[in-house]
Design a protein around this motif. Structure first.
Motif, PDB file in Angstrom:
ATOM      1  N   ASP A   1       0.935  -1.387   0.153  1.00 53.74           N
ATOM      2  CA  ASP A   1      -0.003   0.274  -0.007  1.00 53.74           C
ATOM      3  C   ASP A   1       1.024   1.264  -0.045  1.00 53.74           C
ATOM      4  O   ASP A   1       0.270   2.421  -0.127  1.00 53.74           O
ATOM      5  CB  ASP A   1      -0.946   0.057   1.311  1.00 53.74           C
ATOM      6  CG  ASP A   1       0.089   0.466   2.473  1.00 53.74           C
ATOM      7  OD1 ASP A   1       0.750  -0.563   2.271  1.00 53.74           O
ATOM      8  OD2 ASP A   1      -1.073   0.079   3.828  1.00 53.74           O
ATOM      9  N   GLU A   2       2.027   0.942  -0.717  1.00 55.05           N
ATOM     10  CA  GLU A   2       3.051   2.257  -0.641  1.00 55.05           C
ATOM     11  C   GLU A   2       3.261   1.913  -1.476  1.00 55.05           C
ATOM     12  O   GLU A   2       3.650   1.556  -2.476  1.00 55.05           O
ATOM     13  CB  GLU A   2       4.151   2.321   0.660  1.00 55.05           C
ATOM     14  CG  GLU A   2       3.519   2.194   2.037  1.00 55.05           C
ATOM     15  CD  GLU A   2       4.889   1.493   3.034  1.00 55.05           C
ATOM     16  OE1 GLU A   2       5.124   2.410   4.366  1.00 55.05           O
ATOM     17  OE2 GLU A   2       5.490   0.886   3.127  1.00 55.05           O
TER      18      GLU A   2
ATOM     19  N   LEU B   1       1.841   7.430   6.903  1.00 56.06           N
ATOM     20  CA  LEU B   1      -0.180   7.031   5.902  1.00 56.06           C
ATOM     21  C   LEU B   1      -0.187   8.232   5.553  1.00 56.06           C
ATOM     22  O   LEU B   1      -1.295   8.412   4.921  1.00 56.06           O
ATOM     23  CB  LEU B   1      -0.479   6.431   7.059  1.00 56.06           C
ATOM     24  CG  LEU B   1       0.167   5.191   7.916  1.00 56.06           C
ATOM     25  CD1 LEU B   1      -0.811   5.031   9.017  1.00 56.06           C
ATOM     26  CD2 LEU B   1       0.068   4.001   7.274  1.00 56.06           C
ATOM     27  N   GLY B   2      -0.144   9.547   6.412  1.00 62.77           N
ATOM     28  CA  GLY B   2      -0.400  10.878   5.430  1.00 62.77           C
ATOM     29  C   GLY B   2       0.267  12.079   6.857  1.00 62.77           C
ATOM     30  O   GLY B   2       1.751  11.532   6.625  1.00 62.77           O
TER      31      GLY B   2
ATOM     32  N   ARG C   1       4.488  14.867   9.035  1.00 59.79           N
ATOM     33  CA  ARG C   1       3.815  13.061   8.720  1.00 59.79           C
ATOM     34  C   ARG C   1       3.474  12.666   9.733  1.00 59.79           C
ATOM     35  O   ARG C   1       3.437  12.464  10.979  1.00 59.79           O
ATOM     36  CB  ARG C   1       5.530  12.799   8.808  1.00 59.79           C
ATOM     37  CG  ARG C   1       5.355  10.652   7.960  1.00 59.79           C
ATOM     38  CD  ARG C   1       7.244  10.455   8.081  1.00 59.79           C
ATOM     39  NE  ARG C   1       6.890   9.339   8.025  1.00 59.79           N
ATOM     40  CZ  ARG C   1       7.275   8.938   9.564  1.00 59.79           C
ATOM     41  NH1 ARG C   1       7.333   9.033  10.623  1.00 59.79           N
ATOM     42  NH2 ARG C   1       6.842   7.580   9.433  1.00 59.79           N
TER      43      ARG C   1
ATOM     44  N   ARG D   1       2.864   5.552  11.459  1.00 54.34           N
ATOM     45  CA  ARG D   1       2.987   3.742  11.773  1.00 54.34           C
ATOM     46  C   ARG D   1       2.134   3.598  13.536  1.00 54.34           C
ATOM     47  O   ARG D   1       1.815   3.277  13.928  1.00 54.34           O
ATOM     48  CB  ARG D   1       3.231   2.449  11.092  1.00 54.34           C
ATOM     49  CG  ARG D   1       3.017   3.223  10.004  1.00 54.34           C
ATOM     50  CD  ARG D   1       3.165   1.274   8.838  1.00 54.34           C
ATOM     51  NE  ARG D   1       3.134   1.067   8.035  1.00 54.34           N
ATOM     52  CZ  ARG D   1       1.820   1.277   6.523  1.00 54.34           C
ATOM     53  NH1 ARG D   1       1.235   0.723   8.120  1.00 54.34           N
ATOM     54  NH2 ARG D   1       2.268   1.004   5.820  1.00 54.34           N
TER      55      ARG D   1
ATOM     56  N   ALA E   1       4.674   9.700  -1.454  1.00 55.38           N
ATOM     57  CA  ALA E   1       3.651   9.653  -0.845  1.00 55.38           C
ATOM     58  C   ALA E   1       2.501   9.994  -2.579  1.00 55.38           C
ATOM     59  O   ALA E   1       3.268  10.015  -3.434  1.00 55.38           O
ATOM     60  CB  ALA E   1       2.962  11.122   0.048  1.00 55.38           C
TER      61      ALA E   1
ATOM     62  N   GLU F   1      -3.356  10.987  -2.418  1.00 56.44           N
ATOM     63  CA  GLU F   1      -4.502  11.037  -1.745  1.00 56.44           C
ATOM     64  C   GLU F   1      -4.120  10.999  -0.142  1.00 56.44           C
ATOM     65  O   GLU F   1      -5.028  11.512   0.616  1.00 56.44           O
ATOM     66  CB  GLU F   1      -5.160  10.158  -1.442  1.00 56.44           C
ATOM     67  CG  GLU F   1      -5.893   9.432  -2.985  1.00 56.44           C
ATOM     68  CD  GLU F   1      -5.449   9.039  -4.559  1.00 56.44           C
ATOM     69  OE1 GLU F   1      -5.164   8.752  -5.253  1.00 56.44           O
ATOM     70  OE2 GLU F   1      -3.711   9.190  -4.210  1.00 56.44           O
ATOM     71  N   GLN F   2      -2.570  10.668  -0.003  1.00 50.91           N
ATOM     72  CA  GLN F   2      -2.413  11.140   0.826  1.00 50.91           C
ATOM     73  C   GLN F   2      -2.090  12.211   1.871  1.00 50.91           C
ATOM     74  O   GLN F   2      -1.650  12.125   3.502  1.00 50.91           O
ATOM     75  CB  GLN F   2      -1.001  10.294   1.630  1.00 50.91           C
ATOM     76  CG  GLN F   2      -0.849   8.702   1.275  1.00 50.91           C
ATOM     77  CD  GLN F   2       0.471   8.303   1.181  1.00 50.91           C
ATOM     78  OE1 GLN F   2       0.362   8.210  -0.111  1.00 50.91           O
ATOM     79  NE2 GLN F   2       0.871   7.008   2.211  1.00 50.91           N
TER      80      GLN F   2
ATOM     81  N   CYS G   1      -2.815  15.398   3.255  1.00 51.83           N
ATOM     82  CA  CYS G   1      -3.897  16.287   3.914  1.00 51.83           C
ATOM     83  C   CYS G   1      -3.965  18.051   4.497  1.00 51.83           C
ATOM     84  O   CYS G   1      -2.858  17.928   3.934  1.00 51.83           O
ATOM     85  CB  CYS G   1      -3.991  15.262   5.562  1.00 51.83           C
ATOM     86  SG  CYS G   1      -4.596  13.419   6.128  1.00 51.83           S
TER      87      CYS G   1
ATOM     88  N   VAL H   1      -1.962  16.916   9.801  1.00 49.70           N
ATOM     89  CA  VAL H   1      -2.231  16.439  10.837  1.00 49.70           C
ATOM     90  C   VAL H   1      -1.418  16.242  11.836  1.00 49.70           C
ATOM     91  O   VAL H   1      -0.474  16.629  12.793  1.00 49.70           O
ATOM     92  CB  VAL H   1      -1.381  14.533   9.474  1.00 49.70           C
ATOM     93  CG1 VAL H   1      -0.961  14.089   8.511  1.00 49.70           C
ATOM     94  CG2 VAL H   1       0.250  15.137   9.820  1.00 49.70           C
TER      95      VAL H   1
ATOM     96  N   TYR I   1       5.083  13.506  -4.549  1.00 47.43           N
ATOM     97  CA  TYR I   1       3.362  13.074  -4.804  1.00 47.43           C
ATOM     98  C   TYR I   1       3.387  12.820  -5.989  1.00 47.43           C
ATOM     99  O   TYR I   1       4.177  14.288  -6.553  1.00 47.43           O
ATOM    100  CB  TYR I   1       2.774  12.816  -3.752  1.00 47.43           C
ATOM    101  CG  TYR I   1       2.244  14.760  -3.627  1.00 47.43           C
ATOM    102  CD1 TYR I   1       1.204  14.761  -4.101  1.00 47.43           C
ATOM    103  CD2 TYR I   1       3.182  14.952  -2.789  1.00 47.43           C
ATOM    104  CE1 TYR I   1       0.989  16.553  -4.272  1.00 47.43           C
ATOM    105  CE2 TYR I   1       2.674  16.835  -2.498  1.00 47.43           C
ATOM    106  CZ  TYR I   1       2.054  17.641  -3.905  1.00 47.43           C
ATOM    107  OH  TYR I   1       0.643  18.660  -2.965  1.00 47.43           O
TER     108      TYR I   1
END
Length: 162
Positions: free
Chosen positions: A21-22, A99-100, A107, A110, A136, A139-140, A142, A145, A159
Motif C-alpha cells: 500500500d506504499e 500514512l499521511g 508526517r 504507523r 506519497a 491521496e495521502q 491532508c 496531521v 507525490y
C-alpha cells in the motif's frame, strides 16, 4: 525521484522497502546501485522504537532478507556483518514512508516513532540530520496531521503532480 537534485548529490541513501500500500521503491533502489551510491534499509527492533539503517550490498541482496511479523523484509537480528549508517559515515538522504502528510512537513507514521527517534540519533552524528523526503500518493496529503513534540518534520514530500 531519480532526477531530484538532493537524490543526485547524495551518496549515502536510506530507503524503506515498500509494502503493497506504499509508493513502490524497488526501481529507486536499483537506481541507487546503478549510480554507485550506498543504500541503507531499516531494521526495526520489536517492542521498542529503535531502528537502525543497515547497508544493502546490491538490489538482489533484498531476496536474502527475512520477513518480520509485520510482513516487512529486513536483515535478521543475527545479521551482524552489515554496516550501520550512523556507526560509519552517516546519511545524506532518507526516503520516508508514512500514512499521511500535510504541506507543513508533518508526517503521520504507523505510531511507533521509529523514524523520529532515528532522526534524533542522526542529529547527534557529526554529519548531522540528513535531508528527508517522503514518498506519497496524492491521496495521502491532508490539511493537517496530528503531531507531538517528538515528531520531526520532514524536509519535502514528493507525490504525483506536486
Amino acid at each position: 525521484v531519480i532526477a531530484h537534485p538532493k537524490y543526485q548529490e547524495s551518496k549515502r541513501i536510506a530507503i524503506f522497502l515498500s509494502m503493497p500500500d506504499e509508493v513502490q521503491t524497488e526501481e529507486i533502489i536499483k537506481d541507487i546501485f546503478k549510480q554507485g551510491k550506498e543504500c541503507f534499509i531499516p531494521r526495526y527492533k520489536p517492542q521498542s522504537n529503535h531502528m537502525d539503517m543497515l547497508k544493502l550490498s546490491s538490489a538482489a541482496d533484498i531476496s536474502s532478507l527475512a520477513v518480520t511479523s509485520w510482513n516487512i523484509l529486513q536483515p535478521s537480528d543475527d545479521d551482524t556483518a552489515r554496516e550501520e549508517a550512523l556507526a560509519s559515515g552517516g546519511l545524506d538522504l532518507i526516503f520516508m514512508p508514512g500514512l499521511g502528510f500535510d504541506k507543513k512537513g508533518n508526517r503521520l507514521g504507523r505510531g511507533k516513532g521509529y523514524y523520529d527517534t532515528y532522526l534524533e540519533r542522526c542529529m547527534k552524528h557529526p554529519r548531522g540530520k540528513p535531508y528527508t523526503i517522503a514518498l506519497a500518493f496524492r491521496e495521502q496529503i491532508c490539511e493537517s496531521v496530528p503531531v507531538t513534540e517528538n515528531d520531526v518534520p520532514i524536509d519535502e514530500i514528493l507525490y504525483e503532480d506536486c
